[in-house]
Design a protein around this motif. Structure first.
Motif: not given
Length: 420
Positions: A294-295, A302-307
């Motif tokens: 997904v990442v 970075t934003e996706k991993r934070v989510e």
């Protein structure tokens, strides 16, 4: 059969314009606002409105006029046929030498009349049923759901095999009235009366079963819906989401998401949802494998991993896997205070106070301008019975603009804050 032309006081088969003029005049006269507490006027107003709805619609008017002609032609034949017709029939009957032929002819006439009347009544009922159904659609469009339910009930009253009306009423019961038992009953009627088995009918009934925690019924209907839709993506995804969110059947959800990935491996949403299902089952290795895909597919990794970390922390409550992803971010951005602050909270949720405080100190070290950090550390220090350090942080938070009240800290630190 109600004569809409008579209701509006206009000639039969009058034009739409004549119907409009008559409706405006009568609507003003019998409007409930001008006739409070007058049930007769209220009923007349309903009839006037119903008549106008039919006669103002070109399609409905044409259908109604056709039906009206059938009704009147038969009525005229029965009540106004000339006496000569009866005399001729009597003379023919008397002159017929073969009574068997006469009886056969009479029987055929009777059967013909019965069939004609049956078709006529059925046509009228079918017309009225569809009329009320279309009225319901208009009410739904303007969000008058109570009236829509009434119209659908009328439609079903005229045609008890109207599957689509049952289905629509069930949807209203389920989505706007929180009446799952009524919805279930109507969905079942829709399924029983449908000429062709529809996957949507089983899908929606499965959702209704889920709302009252009838797991077996829901799973059976979802399975049927999948078969009927031939695993159509939209239907399959909705069922998988229901398994995940409502029924907590994570293994069944994973099975469907895996099939969807096989159909279209480009959609990262399938990987993400399967990963969350794995995470709920504490299968962290498979979950992380999907999260990495997904990442990688994401525009802002970075934003996706934070989510993902936020979902693992707040929805799934898998703090270990959240820490694993948080550690990846800290390795990439070692001086980012927010990532250390998140790591601190995760350790606290795992009851590791030492690691939690350690990472909170690091977060403050890299960003000493966040009042939220000082507020949290002040409360933690107070719990650890270190009032001097707690007061120091409380003072710093106040300097940074904190307005949050804490009775103990405000009382304990008041003198110190005053003297300094």
């Amino acid at each position: 059969m109600q004569n809409h032309y008579t209701t509006l006081g206009i000639p039969e088969l009058a034009s739409q314009e004549q119907a409009k003029v008559a409706f405006k005049r009568l609507a003003v006269e019998y409007h409930p606002d001008k006739n409070p507490n007058n049930p007769v006027a209220e009923e007349l107003f309903k009839q006037i409105n119903e008549a106008y709805q039919v006669l103002s619609n070109p399609v409905m008017k044409q259908q109604y006029d056709t039906t009206l002609r059938f009704v009147y032609s038969y009525s005229y034949y029965v009540n106004h046929r000339p006496a000569e017709a009866d005399q001729n029939f009597k003379r023919y009957h008397e002159q017929t030498k073969d009574p068997k032929n006469t009886n056969l002819f009479s029987t055929l006439i009777s059967i013909g009349i019965i069939v004609y009347m049956f078709l006529l009544v059925n046509s009228v009922h079918n017309f009225m049923s569809r009329f009320h159904y279309y009225q319901a659609l208009q009410n739904i469009e303007i969000k008058e759901y109570d009236t829509a339910i009434d119209e659908l009930s009328y439609a079903i009253g005229y045609d008890k095999s109207f599957a689509t009306a049952y289905f629509l009423r069930a949807k209203l019961y389920s989505e706007h009235f929180r009446f799952p038992t009524g919805a279930l009953k109507d969905y079942t009627k829709a399924i029983e009366n449908a000429l062709i088995q529809e996957s949507d009918f089983y899908l929606e009934r499965g959702i209704a079963y889920g709302k009252i925690n009838e797991r077996e019924g829901a799973i059976t209907d979802f399975s049927t819906a999948l078969d009927l839709s031939k695993y159509e993506q939209k239907t399959a995804q909705e069922i998988a989401d229901e398994y995940y969110k409502s029924l907590k059947e994570y293994e069944l959800a994973i099975e469907i998401y895996t099939t969807l990935i096989g159909q279209d491996s480009t959609k990262s949403i399938y990987y993400e949802k399967r990963a969350l299902a794995y995470a709920n089952l504490q299968n962290d290795n498979l979950a992380q494998k999907d999260f990495e895909k997904v990442v990688q597919k994401s525009e802002n990794q970075t934003e996706k991993r934070v989510e993902i970390i936020a979902k693992l922390e707040n929805e799934v409550k898998n703090y270990v896997l959240a820490l694993k992803n948080n550690f990846i971010l800290i390795n990439q951005y070692p001086t980012e205070s927010n990532f250390h602050y998140t790591r601190s909270n995760l350790f606290f949720k795992l009851n590791n106070q030492e690691k939690g405080m350690e990472n909170l100190d690091i977060a403050i070290f890299y960003n000493d301008g966040k009042k939220e950090y000082y507020v949290q550390r002040a409360k933690l220090l107070l719990d650890l019975q270190q009032p001097d350090k707690a007061c120091k942080d409380w003072k710093k938070a106040r300097e940074l603009g904190n307005t949050i009240k804490n009775t103990t800290l405000d009382f304990f630190c008041f003198d110190e804050l005053d003297t300094n």
